[in-house]
Design a protein around this motif. Structure first.
Motif, PDB file in Angstrom:
ATOM      1  N   ASP A  84     -58.375 -58.222  38.025  1.00 31.71           N
ATOM      2  CA  ASP A  84     -59.066 -56.940  37.935  1.00 31.71           C
ATOM      3  C   ASP A  84     -58.138 -55.738  38.139  1.00 31.71           C
ATOM      4  O   ASP A  84     -58.588 -54.605  38.139  1.00 31.71           O
ATOM      5  CB  ASP A  84     -60.220 -56.888  38.935  1.00 31.71           C
ATOM      6  CG  ASP A  84     -59.752 -57.054  40.374  1.00 31.71           C
ATOM      7  OD1 ASP A  84     -58.596 -57.464  40.601  1.00 31.71           O
ATOM      8  OD2 ASP A  84     -60.563 -56.776  41.277  1.00 31.71           O
ATOM      9  N   ALA A  85     -56.837 -55.987  38.300  1.00 30.52           N
ATOM     10  CA  ALA A  85     -55.882 -54.882  38.474  1.00 30.52           C
ATOM     11  C   ALA A  85     -55.799 -54.090  37.174  1.00 30.52           C
ATOM     12  O   ALA A  85     -55.740 -54.670  36.091  1.00 30.52           O
ATOM     13  CB  ALA A  85     -54.499 -55.414  38.850  1.00 30.52           C
ATOM     14  N   PRO A  86     -55.806 -52.758  37.248  1.00 23.26           N
ATOM     15  CA  PRO A  86     -55.739 -51.961  36.025  1.00 23.26           C
ATOM     16  C   PRO A  86     -54.374 -52.111  35.342  1.00 23.26           C
ATOM     17  O   PRO A  86     -53.351 -52.272  36.001  1.00 23.26           O
ATOM     18  CB  PRO A  86     -55.954 -50.528  36.514  1.00 23.26           C
ATOM     19  CG  PRO A  86     -55.550 -50.553  37.955  1.00 23.26           C
ATOM     20  CD  PRO A  86     -55.869 -51.928  38.452  1.00 23.26           C
ATOM     21  N   VAL A  87     -54.386 -52.073  34.019  1.00 23.37           N
ATOM     22  CA  VAL A  87     -53.158 -52.152  33.224  1.00 23.37           C
ATOM     23  C   VAL A  87     -52.903 -50.778  32.626  1.00 23.37           C
ATOM     24  O   VAL A  87     -53.786 -50.204  31.991  1.00 23.37           O
ATOM     25  CB  VAL A  87     -53.283 -53.201  32.102  1.00 23.37           C
ATOM     26  CG1 VAL A  87     -52.028 -53.223  31.251  1.00 23.37           C
ATOM     27  CG2 VAL A  87     -53.557 -54.571  32.691  1.00 23.37           C
ATOM     28  N   ASN A  88     -51.710 -50.235  32.850  1.00 25.05           N
ATOM     29  CA  ASN A  88     -51.335 -48.937  32.308  1.00 25.05           C
ATOM     30  C   ASN A  88     -50.077 -49.097  31.472  1.00 25.05           C
ATOM     31  O   ASN A  88     -49.181 -49.865  31.829  1.00 25.05           O
ATOM     32  CB  ASN A  88     -51.077 -47.924  33.431  1.00 25.05           C
ATOM     33  CG  ASN A  88     -52.320 -47.647  34.235  1.00 25.05           C
ATOM     34  OD1 ASN A  88     -53.313 -47.198  33.695  1.00 25.05           O
ATOM     35  ND2 ASN A  88     -52.266 -47.924  35.525  1.00 25.05           N
ATOM     36  N   TYR A  89     -50.010 -48.346  30.366  1.00 30.64           N
ATOM     37  CA  TYR A  89     -48.864 -48.382  29.466  1.00 30.64           C
ATOM     38  C   TYR A  89     -48.179 -47.023  29.506  1.00 30.64           C
ATOM     39  O   TYR A  89     -48.840 -45.984  29.527  1.00 30.64           O
ATOM     40  CB  TYR A  89     -49.318 -48.683  28.031  1.00 30.64           C
ATOM     41  CG  TYR A  89     -50.035 -49.997  27.919  1.00 30.64           C
ATOM     42  CD1 TYR A  89     -49.325 -51.179  27.757  1.00 30.64           C
ATOM     43  CD2 TYR A  89     -51.413 -50.071  27.988  1.00 30.64           C
ATOM     44  CE1 TYR A  89     -49.965 -52.393  27.658  1.00 30.64           C
ATOM     45  CE2 TYR A  89     -52.078 -51.284  27.893  1.00 30.64           C
ATOM     46  CZ  TYR A  89     -51.351 -52.444  27.727  1.00 30.64           C
ATOM     47  OH  TYR A  89     -51.983 -53.641  27.640  1.00 30.64           O
ATOM     48  N   PHE A  90     -46.833 -47.026  29.499  1.00 29.33           N
ATOM     49  CA  PHE A  90     -46.052 -45.796  29.559  1.00 29.33           C
ATOM     50  C   PHE A  90     -44.933 -45.861  28.536  1.00 29.33           C
ATOM     51  O   PHE A  90     -44.364 -46.934  28.302  1.00 29.33           O
ATOM     52  CB  PHE A  90     -45.430 -45.611  30.956  1.00 29.33           C
ATOM     53  CG  PHE A  90     -46.438 -45.493  32.052  1.00 29.33           C
ATOM     54  CD1 PHE A  90     -46.917 -44.252  32.442  1.00 29.33           C
ATOM     55  CD2 PHE A  90     -46.919 -46.622  32.697  1.00 29.33           C
ATOM     56  CE1 PHE A  90     -47.851 -44.134  33.454  1.00 29.33           C
ATOM     57  CE2 PHE A  90     -47.858 -46.516  33.709  1.00 29.33           C
ATOM     58  CZ  PHE A  90     -48.331 -45.274  34.083  1.00 29.33           C
ATOM     59  N   ASP A  91     -44.577 -44.710  27.935  1.00 36.30           N
ATOM     60  CA  ASP A  91     -43.392 -44.683  27.095  1.00 36.30           C
ATOM     61  C   ASP A  91     -42.177 -44.584  28.014  1.00 36.30           C
ATOM     62  O   ASP A  91     -42.314 -44.495  29.237  1.00 36.30           O
ATOM     63  CB  ASP A  91     -43.444 -43.560  26.054  1.00 36.30           C
ATOM     64  CG  ASP A  91     -43.404 -42.156  26.640  1.00 36.30           C
ATOM     65  OD1 ASP A  91     -43.058 -41.990  27.833  1.00 36.30           O
ATOM     66  OD2 ASP A  91     -43.711 -41.208  25.903  1.00 36.30           O
ATOM     67  N   ASN A  93     -40.258 -42.254  28.560  1.00 30.09           N
ATOM     68  CA  ASN A  93     -40.158 -40.956  29.230  1.00 30.09           C
ATOM     69  C   ASN A  93     -41.155 -40.832  30.371  1.00 30.09           C
ATOM     70  O   ASN A  93     -41.243 -39.790  30.997  1.00 30.09           O
ATOM     71  CB  ASN A  93     -40.365 -39.820  28.224  1.00 30.09           C
ATOM     72  CG  ASN A  93     -39.225 -39.730  27.246  1.00 30.09           C
ATOM     73  OD1 ASN A  93     -38.075 -39.903  27.631  1.00 30.09           O
ATOM     74  ND2 ASN A  93     -39.524 -39.477  25.985  1.00 30.09           N
ATOM     75  N   GLY A  94     -41.945 -41.888  30.610  1.00 28.30           N
ATOM     76  CA  GLY A  94     -42.894 -41.879  31.711  1.00 28.30           C
ATOM     77  C   GLY A  94     -44.263 -41.341  31.360  1.00 28.30           C
ATOM     78  O   GLY A  94     -45.119 -41.217  32.232  1.00 28.30           O
ATOM     79  N   ARG A  95     -44.498 -41.020  30.079  1.00 27.29           N
ATOM     80  CA  ARG A  95     -45.814 -40.515  29.672  1.00 27.29           C
ATOM     81  C   ARG A  95     -46.766 -41.684  29.488  1.00 27.29           C
ATOM     82  O   ARG A  95     -46.426 -42.673  28.827  1.00 27.29           O
ATOM     83  CB  ARG A  95     -45.716 -39.724  28.374  1.00 27.29           C
ATOM     84  CG  ARG A  95     -44.900 -38.438  28.519  1.00 27.29           C
ATOM     85  CD  ARG A  95     -44.835 -37.705  27.213  1.00 27.29           C
ATOM     86  NE  ARG A  95     -44.119 -38.514  26.233  1.00 27.29           N
ATOM     87  CZ  ARG A  95     -43.033 -38.120  25.595  1.00 27.29           C
ATOM     88  NH1 ARG A  95     -42.529 -36.932  25.805  1.00 27.29           N
ATOM     89  NH2 ARG A  95     -42.435 -38.909  24.732  1.00 27.29           N
ATOM     90  N   GLN A  96     -47.967 -41.554  30.048  1.00 25.24           N
ATOM     91  CA  GLN A  96     -48.943 -42.632  29.950  1.00 25.24           C
ATOM     92  C   GLN A  96     -49.497 -42.708  28.524  1.00 25.24           C
ATOM     93  O   GLN A  96     -49.777 -41.690  27.893  1.00 25.24           O
ATOM     94  CB  GLN A  96     -50.075 -42.441  30.945  1.00 25.24           C
ATOM     95  CG  GLN A  96     -50.978 -43.646  31.005  1.00 25.24           C
ATOM     96  CD  GLN A  96     -51.876 -43.645  32.220  1.00 25.24           C
ATOM     97  OE1 GLN A  96     -51.813 -42.759  33.048  1.00 25.24           O
ATOM     98  NE2 GLN A  96     -52.704 -44.653  32.326  1.00 25.24           N
ATOM     99  N   LEU A  97     -49.633 -43.935  28.022  1.00 22.43           N
ATOM    100  CA  LEU A  97     -50.171 -44.183  26.692  1.00 22.43           C
ATOM    101  C   LEU A  97     -51.585 -44.748  26.825  1.00 22.43           C
ATOM    102  O   LEU A  97     -51.922 -45.358  27.838  1.00 22.43           O
ATOM    103  CB  LEU A  97     -49.285 -45.179  25.935  1.00 22.43           C
ATOM    104  CG  LEU A  97     -47.801 -44.833  25.851  1.00 22.43           C
ATOM    105  CD1 LEU A  97     -47.017 -46.008  25.271  1.00 22.43           C
ATOM    106  CD2 LEU A  97     -47.612 -43.588  25.009  1.00 22.43           C
ATOM    107  N   LYS A  98     -52.396 -44.586  25.798  1.00 22.88           N
ATOM    108  CA  LYS A  98     -53.768 -45.108  25.829  1.00 22.88           C
ATOM    109  C   LYS A  98     -53.795 -46.615  25.634  1.00 22.88           C
ATOM    110  O   LYS A  98     -54.673 -47.294  26.140  1.00 22.88           O
ATOM    111  CB  LYS A  98     -54.622 -44.422  24.766  1.00 22.88           C
ATOM    112  CG  LYS A  98     -54.842 -42.959  25.068  1.00 22.88           C
ATOM    113  CD  LYS A  98     -55.737 -42.319  24.051  1.00 22.88           C
ATOM    114  CE  LYS A  98     -55.909 -40.841  24.403  1.00 22.88           C
ATOM    115  NZ  LYS A  98     -56.796 -40.164  23.483  1.00 22.88           N
TER     116      LYS A  98
END
Length: 120
Positions: A84-91, A93-98
């Motif tokens: 259930d841990a959230p998954v986050n994607y980043f480029d 440069n550290g910008r979060q992606l959808k």
């Protein structure tokens, strides 16, 4: 904005540490597996100079050297995080992606684990 840059820098640092800890390399010279880790490669004409982590060097024809990398452990580290841990994607440069990009290099953060991914 300053907080976002700090978080992105921390994520990038974490990704670097995680990836380097999980990377595996298999070095083969003239068909023989070398049980050392290459820390540096330089080139001299058609030769490659391999510097190993124990500070020894080896100079060979670059056509006789293969180095394969595996990061399967990094993917397994993500799988070990709670489902259930959230998954986050980043480029990079550290910008979060959808969502995860179809191609390229990006970072994935799940729980407390961050890994770098390269897709072709």
């Amino acid at each position: 904005m300053r907080k976002l840059i700090s978080v992105a820098s921390l994520a990038l640092l974490s990704a670097t540490m995680t990836a380097s800890a999980d990377d595996r390399q298999v070095v083969t010279v003239n068909g023989t597996k070398v049980d050392k880790t290459v820390s540096k490669m330089t080139f001299e004409g058609d030769n490659v100079v391999l510097t190993y982590s124990d500070n020894t060097t080896q100079t060979v024809d670059m056509a006789s050297v293969t180095i394969a990398f595996s990061v399967a452990d990094a993917v397994k580290a993500l799988e070990k995080e709670p489902a259930d841990a959230p998954v986050n994607y980043f480029d990079l440069n550290g910008r979060q992606l959808k969502q995860a990009p179809q191609k390229g290099a990006y970072m994935v953060k799940k729980g407390n684990t961050v890994v770098k991914i390269l897709t072709r």
